[in-house]
Design a protein around this motif. Structure first.
Motif, PDB file in Angstrom:
ATOM      1  N   GLY A 167       0.809  -1.206   0.000  1.00 48.25           N
ATOM      2  CA  GLY A 167       0.000   0.000   0.000  1.00 48.25           C
ATOM      3  C   GLY A 167       0.848   1.264   0.000  1.00 48.25           C
ATOM      4  O   GLY A 167       1.890   1.332   0.648  1.00 48.25           O
ATOM      5  N   GLN A 168       0.394   2.247  -0.750  1.00 49.51           N
ATOM      6  CA  GLN A 168       0.996   3.575  -0.759  1.00 49.51           C
ATOM      7  C   GLN A 168      -0.117   4.574  -0.406  1.00 49.51           C
ATOM      8  O   GLN A 168      -1.082   4.235   0.261  1.00 49.51           O
ATOM      9  N   THR A 169       0.063   5.801  -0.770  1.00 50.23           N
ATOM     10  CA  THR A 169      -1.015   6.782  -0.824  1.00 50.23           C
ATOM     11  C   THR A 169      -0.817   7.521  -2.139  1.00 50.23           C
ATOM     12  O   THR A 169       0.291   7.481  -2.695  1.00 50.23           O
ATOM     13  N   PRO A 170      -1.868   8.165  -2.658  1.00 50.10           N
ATOM     14  CA  PRO A 170      -3.121   8.558  -2.029  1.00 50.10           C
ATOM     15  C   PRO A 170      -4.058   7.388  -1.733  1.00 50.10           C
ATOM     16  O   PRO A 170      -3.999   6.355  -2.374  1.00 50.10           O
ATOM     17  N   GLN A 171      -4.926   7.642  -0.742  1.00 50.75           N
ATOM     18  CA  GLN A 171      -6.131   6.863  -0.507  1.00 50.75           C
ATOM     19  C   GLN A 171      -7.284   7.855  -0.625  1.00 50.75           C
ATOM     20  O   GLN A 171      -7.225   8.933  -0.027  1.00 50.75           O
ATOM     21  N   SER A 172      -8.293   7.496  -1.391  1.00 49.15           N
ATOM     22  CA  SER A 172      -9.342   8.474  -1.691  1.00 49.15           C
ATOM     23  C   SER A 172     -10.718   7.876  -1.488  1.00 49.15           C
ATOM     24  O   SER A 172     -10.916   6.675  -1.653  1.00 49.15           O
ATOM     25  N   PHE A 173     -11.687   8.764  -1.160  1.00 50.60           N
ATOM     26  CA  PHE A 173     -12.986   8.278  -0.705  1.00 50.60           C
ATOM     27  C   PHE A 173     -14.126   9.211  -1.091  1.00 50.60           C
ATOM     28  O   PHE A 173     -13.936  10.425  -1.243  1.00 50.60           O
ATOM     29  N   ASN A 174     -15.299   8.629  -1.177  1.00 48.05           N
ATOM     30  CA  ASN A 174     -16.528   9.410  -1.107  1.00 48.05           C
ATOM     31  C   ASN A 174     -16.599   9.946   0.315  1.00 48.05           C
ATOM     32  O   ASN A 174     -16.476   9.184   1.277  1.00 48.05           O
ATOM     33  N   LEU A 175     -16.774  11.232   0.460  1.00 51.48           N
ATOM     34  CA  LEU A 175     -16.662  11.849   1.782  1.00 51.48           C
ATOM     35  C   LEU A 175     -17.702  11.306   2.760  1.00 51.48           C
ATOM     36  O   LEU A 175     -17.401  11.022   3.924  1.00 51.48           O
ATOM     37  N   GLY A 176     -18.932  11.128   2.284  1.00 49.42           N
ATOM     38  CA  GLY A 176     -19.978  10.611   3.166  1.00 49.42           C
ATOM     39  C   GLY A 176     -19.701   9.200   3.630  1.00 49.42           C
ATOM     40  O   GLY A 176     -19.905   8.859   4.805  1.00 49.42           O
ATOM     41  N   ALA A 177     -19.214   8.357   2.715  1.00 47.78           N
ATOM     42  CA  ALA A 177     -18.906   6.971   3.078  1.00 47.78           C
ATOM     43  C   ALA A 177     -17.743   6.914   4.059  1.00 47.78           C
ATOM     44  O   ALA A 177     -17.755   6.116   5.007  1.00 47.78           O
ATOM     45  N   LEU A 178     -16.725   7.755   3.837  1.00 51.55           N
ATOM     46  CA  LEU A 178     -15.580   7.788   4.741  1.00 51.55           C
ATOM     47  C   LEU A 178     -16.014   8.179   6.153  1.00 51.55           C
ATOM     48  O   LEU A 178     -15.626   7.546   7.145  1.00 51.55           O
ATOM     49  N   LYS A 179     -16.820   9.206   6.233  1.00 47.79           N
ATOM     50  CA  LYS A 179     -17.293   9.660   7.544  1.00 47.79           C
ATOM     51  C   LYS A 179     -18.088   8.556   8.232  1.00 47.79           C
ATOM     52  O   LYS A 179     -17.916   8.287   9.432  1.00 47.79           O
ATOM     53  N   GLU A 180     -18.944   7.882   7.478  1.00 47.46           N
ATOM     54  CA  GLU A 180     -19.745   6.779   8.031  1.00 47.46           C
ATOM     55  C   GLU A 180     -18.857   5.664   8.560  1.00 47.46           C
ATOM     56  O   GLU A 180     -19.077   5.141   9.661  1.00 47.46           O
ATOM     57  N   MET A 181     -17.841   5.282   7.789  1.00 46.39           N
ATOM     58  CA  MET A 181     -16.964   4.185   8.199  1.00 46.39           C
ATOM     59  C   MET A 181     -16.182   4.542   9.454  1.00 46.39           C
ATOM     60  O   MET A 181     -16.082   3.744  10.393  1.00 46.39           O
ATOM     61  N   LEU A 182     -15.611   5.730   9.494  1.00 46.61           N
ATOM     62  CA  LEU A 182     -14.785   6.109  10.645  1.00 46.61           C
ATOM     63  C   LEU A 182     -15.628   6.288  11.900  1.00 46.61           C
ATOM     64  O   LEU A 182     -15.194   5.946  13.005  1.00 46.61           O
ATOM     65  N   GLU A 183     -16.830   6.822  11.739  1.00 44.84           N
ATOM     66  CA  GLU A 183     -17.696   7.004  12.909  1.00 44.84           C
ATOM     67  C   GLU A 183     -18.258   5.684  13.417  1.00 44.84           C
ATOM     68  O   GLU A 183     -18.704   5.599  14.560  1.00 44.84           O
ATOM     69  N   SER A 184     -18.231   4.644  12.580  1.00 46.06           N
ATOM     70  CA  SER A 184     -18.766   3.339  12.988  1.00 46.06           C
ATOM     71  C   SER A 184     -17.767   2.520  13.793  1.00 46.06           C
ATOM     72  O   SER A 184     -18.126   1.490  14.369  1.00 46.06           O
ATOM     73  N   LEU A 185     -16.506   2.954  13.840  1.00 49.20           N
ATOM     74  CA  LEU A 185     -15.478   2.185  14.525  1.00 49.20           C
ATOM     75  C   LEU A 185     -15.728   2.143  16.031  1.00 49.20           C
ATOM     76  O   LEU A 185     -16.054   3.161  16.650  1.00 49.20           O
ATOM     77  N   THR A 186     -15.577   0.963  16.610  1.00 45.72           N
ATOM     78  CA  THR A 186     -15.634   0.859  18.060  1.00 45.72           C
ATOM     79  C   THR A 186     -14.335   1.402  18.648  1.00 45.72           C
ATOM     80  O   THR A 186     -13.353   1.630  17.923  1.00 45.72           O
ATOM     81  N   ASP A 187     -14.299   1.590  19.957  1.00 44.77           N
ATOM     82  CA  ASP A 187     -13.073   2.079  20.595  1.00 44.77           C
ATOM     83  C   ASP A 187     -11.925   1.108  20.355  1.00 44.77           C
ATOM     84  O   ASP A 187     -10.782   1.531  20.120  1.00 44.77           O
ATOM     85  N   GLU A 188     -12.210  -0.190  20.423  1.00 42.33           N
ATOM     86  CA  GLU A 188     -11.167  -1.185  20.195  1.00 42.33           C
ATOM     87  C   GLU A 188     -10.654  -1.122  18.765  1.00 42.33           C
ATOM     88  O   GLU A 188      -9.453  -1.193  18.523  1.00 42.33           O
ATOM     89  N   GLU A 189     -11.561  -0.995  17.815  1.00 40.32           N
ATOM     90  CA  GLU A 189     -11.153  -0.896  16.409  1.00 40.32           C
ATOM     91  C   GLU A 189     -10.360   0.377  16.170  1.00 40.32           C
ATOM     92  O   GLU A 189      -9.364   0.381  15.448  1.00 40.32           O
TER      93      GLU A 189
END
Length: 234
Positions: A167-189
């Motif tokens: 893996g390198q970067t860039p990593q790119s995303f649909n902004l809404g999907a990215l926000k949804e994924m990151l906000e769904s993470l548990t504290d452990e994740e």
């Protein structure tokens, strides 16, 4: 709209100077960060470019941009990053929403500040893939055999190299999907996930591959800087 988040929150410990983040080391006549920033500004496809840096370096970063690339100073914003990589990316999302009117349909391109040899082709293909699939990662095929060891002393397995990528970067995303994924993470994740793409994979979401390049190196150690100097002079 399309936004770029340059992640400049690294330290300089592995470069031998814990008091100076590695992105501020000079590569040729300019800091590494400036070389990277110039690539994204010159691309001409972003509504705003945001540099996320340690809180104590925000003003210095603004000063560096004004000194070394004043032509882009008006198009670039600087904000404090977070405690971890994904926190920094969430800070970028909140900035683009609050200051630029970003919506869930927009695209965010995230990139390591210490990968100054990113190409316009990679940037453009990231944007296209993010619009098509919602998330993408820039990768190169693994050239070395990858050995897995669960105990750090003996080999547990040797995966098939033909299906492995680095893996390198860039990593790119649909902004809404990215926000949804990151906000769904548990504290452990959140504690163990240091890669935004992995959050998508964890939730069973597709992440497209964009072809990277071996020249798209990450400058982490002093020897990387020497290689980068040679590449700059070539």
């Amino acid at each position: 709209m399309q936004f770029a988040a340059i992640l400049a929150g690294g330290s300089g410990v592995r470069m031998g100077n814990p008091d100076k983040p590695k992105q501020f080391f000079f590569l040729g006549e300019k800091p590494i960060l400036v070389h990277t920033l110039e690539k994204f500004c010159a691309a001409g496809c972003f509504d705003k470019v945001l540099v996320l840096t340690p809180a104590t370096w925000v003003q210095q970063t603004r000063d560096i941009i004004e000194k070394h690339c004043p032509q882009y100073a008006g198009a670039v914003a600087v904000a404090a990053g977070g405690a971890a990589r994904n926190d920094t990316i969430m800070n970028a999302v909140r900035y683009f929403e609050g200051e630029c009117g970003a919506t869930a349909d927009d695209v965010i391109v995230t990139h390591d500040a210490v990968r100054p040899f990113v190409s316009l082709r990679m940037i453009e293909e990231n944007i296209e893939a993010a619009r098509r699939c919602g998330a993408c990662d820039t990768v190169v095929p693994a050239t070395d055999t990858i050995v897995e060891s669960l105990d750090g002393e003996t080999i547990s397995s040797i995966p098939n190299r033909s299906v492995l990528y680095q893996g390198q970067t860039p990593q790119s995303f649909n902004l809404g999907a990215l926000k949804e994924m990151l906000e769904s993470l548990t504290d452990e994740e959140r504690d163990i996930l240091t890669d935004a793409c992995k959050a998508f994979v964890l939730r069973g979401r597709e992440v497209a591959l964009v072809r990277g390049d071996v020249s798209n190196i990450k400058i982490t150690y002093p020897q990387d800087l020497r290689v980068a100097e040679a590449m700059l002079e070539a």
